[in-house]
Motif scaffolding. Structure first.
Motif, PDB file in Angstrom:
ATOM      1  N   PHE A  33       0.845  -1.197   0.000  1.00 12.86           N
ATOM      2  CA  PHE A  33       0.000   0.000   0.000  1.00 12.86           C
ATOM      3  C   PHE A  33       0.879   1.245   0.000  1.00 12.86           C
ATOM      4  CE2 PHE A  33      -3.025  -2.983   2.096  1.00 12.86           C
ATOM      5  CZ  PHE A  33      -4.084  -2.850   1.219  1.00 12.86           C
ATOM      6  N   LYS A  34       0.345   2.335  -0.515  1.00 11.09           N
ATOM      7  CA  LYS A  34       1.034   3.618  -0.433  1.00 11.09           C
ATOM      8  C   LYS A  34       0.835   4.203   0.956  1.00 11.09           C
ATOM      9  CE  LYS A  34       0.893   4.762  -5.360  1.00 11.09           C
ATOM     10  NZ  LYS A  34       0.525   5.773  -6.387  1.00 11.09           N
ATOM     11  N   THR A  35       1.664   5.165   1.296  1.00  9.48           N
ATOM     12  CA  THR A  35       1.575   5.800   2.610  1.00  9.48           C
ATOM     13  C   THR A  35       1.227   7.276   2.456  1.00  9.48           C
ATOM     14  OG1 THR A  35       3.969   6.193   2.575  1.00  9.48           O
ATOM     15  CG2 THR A  35       3.193   4.208   3.701  1.00  9.48           C
ATOM     16  N   ASP A  36       0.666   7.852   3.527  1.00  8.48           N
ATOM     17  CA  ASP A  36       0.335   9.270   3.516  1.00  8.48           C
ATOM     18  C   ASP A  36       1.514  10.087   4.038  1.00  8.48           C
ATOM     19  OD1 ASP A  36       0.329   8.993   6.294  1.00  8.48           O
ATOM     20  OD2 ASP A  36      -1.851   8.790   6.410  1.00  8.48           O
ATOM     21  N   ALA A  37       1.320  11.395   4.171  1.00  8.04           N
ATOM     22  CA  ALA A  37       2.411  12.280   4.583  1.00  8.04           C
ATOM     23  C   ALA A  37       2.948  11.948   5.960  1.00  8.04           C
ATOM     24  CB  ALA A  37       1.926  13.730   4.545  1.00  8.04           C
ATOM     25  N   ALA A  38       2.117  11.355   6.808  1.00  8.79           N
ATOM     26  CA  ALA A  38       2.541  10.992   8.162  1.00  8.79           C
ATOM     27  C   ALA A  38       3.170   9.611   8.231  1.00  8.79           C
ATOM     28  CB  ALA A  38       1.350  11.070   9.114  1.00  8.79           C
ATOM     29  N   GLY A  39       3.197   8.905   7.096  1.00  8.00           N
ATOM     30  CA  GLY A  39       3.791   7.575   7.066  1.00  8.00           C
ATOM     31  C   GLY A  39       2.817   6.445   7.292  1.00  8.00           C
ATOM     32  N   GLY A  40       1.528   6.757   7.499  1.00 11.30           N
ATOM     33  CA  GLY A  40       0.525   5.718   7.703  1.00 11.30           C
ATOM     34  C   GLY A  40       0.064   5.125   6.378  1.00 11.30           C
ATOM     35  N   TYR A  41      -0.345   3.882   6.416  1.00  5.85           N
ATOM     36  CA  TYR A  41      -0.814   3.225   5.189  1.00  5.85           C
ATOM     37  C   TYR A  41      -2.169   3.769   4.759  1.00  5.85           C
ATOM     38  CZ  TYR A  41       2.864  -0.331   5.431  1.00  5.85           C
ATOM     39  OH  TYR A  41       4.079  -0.977   5.436  1.00  5.85           O
ATOM     40  N   THR A  42      -2.316   3.962   3.438  1.00  6.89           N
ATOM     41  CA  THR A  42      -3.609   4.276   2.848  1.00  6.89           C
ATOM     42  C   THR A  42      -4.161   2.990   2.240  1.00  6.89           C
ATOM     43  OG1 THR A  42      -2.780   4.766   0.608  1.00  6.89           O
ATOM     44  CG2 THR A  42      -2.694   6.550   2.248  1.00  6.89           C
TER      45      THR A  42
END
Length: 233
Positions: A33-42
């Motif tokens: 999965f890709k991650t958001d700006a905070a490093g969490g998975y989207t």
């Protein structure tokens, strides 16, 4: 290793094993999965597109080289290494004791990058949590606080042989095997703990297996897998 039957082994089995292939796949930039700006998975798949398709093509090359096979599950891959039919195996610390018991002198190395980006295995971390049904939250919280101390972390390492989560305790570990795993996992990625992950495993392993056994063309199989996962999500 002269006369080795396999150049390396990565366990698969009849359902595939995307977990053990992930260090190779991630080196193509094809994260699950890709991650958001905070490093969490989207919930947006990172393994869709040319990066994942490039890995799919490489996976077929590994199958042709006998590195992966539906007939090499975890037990068989482990035995092939013990029997010295291969000089390399992609595995974790859970198998080290059996290798040493068999008289093997083992060294832990990072999985080489096949796609040009860092090889990033999945990482798992053991945690301790307070239950909402605890009958003595005060005592339970005191225990949780104790578990964060160097004394507790040192003891967990002593009894369980796992790398401590506390950096102060980890810095004192002198076991060369654990140091090897720590170095090999320095670019590792946390296993996604999101609901969408439940839609991934079956399609992921099945597509990889169809590429490995030659029943599907690599890019077409990968594209179909991406569609099936997205539909399920």
């Amino acid at each position: 290793m002269q006369g080795a039957e396999f150049p390396a082994v990565i366990q698969q089995g009849p359902s595939g094993d995307a977990y053990h292939l992930y260090p190779v796949q991630s080196s193509f930039g094809a994260t699950v999965f890709k991650t958001d700006a905070a490093g969490g998975y989207t919930t947006e798949l990172g393994m869709a597109g040319p990066e994942g398709e490039a890995f799919a093509v490489y996976l077929k090359k590994m199958a042709d080289a006998k590195v992966v096979s539906a007939s090499l599950d975890g037990a068989q891959a482990k035995q092939a290494f013990i029997d010295q039919k291969t000089p390399y195996i992609v595995t974790g610390p859970w198998n080290i004791a059996d290798f040493q018991k068999a008289g093997l002198d083992v060294t832990v190395l990072a999985v080489p990058s096949a796609g040009g980006k860092p090889s990033a295995p999945f990482l798992g971390v053991q945690g301790v949590y307070l239950s909402s049904k605890s009958e003595n939250t005060l005592l339970a919280n005191q225990f949780l606080e104790y578990m964060t101390t160097p004394e507790a972390q040192d003891k967990l390492y002593e009894l369980g042989g796992r790398e401590p989560a506390l950096t102060e305790s980890a810095a004192k570990v002198d076991d060369v095997i654990l140091k090897g795993f720590a170095e090999a996992g320095k670019d590792g990625q946390p296993m996604p703990a999101i609901a969408a992950m439940g839609a991934v495993w079956t399609f992921w392993g099945g597509a990889q297996l169809s590429i490995i056994d030659g029943t599907a063309e690599p890019v077409a199989a990968w594209q179909a897998m991406v569609k099936n996962i997205n539909d399920a999500i």
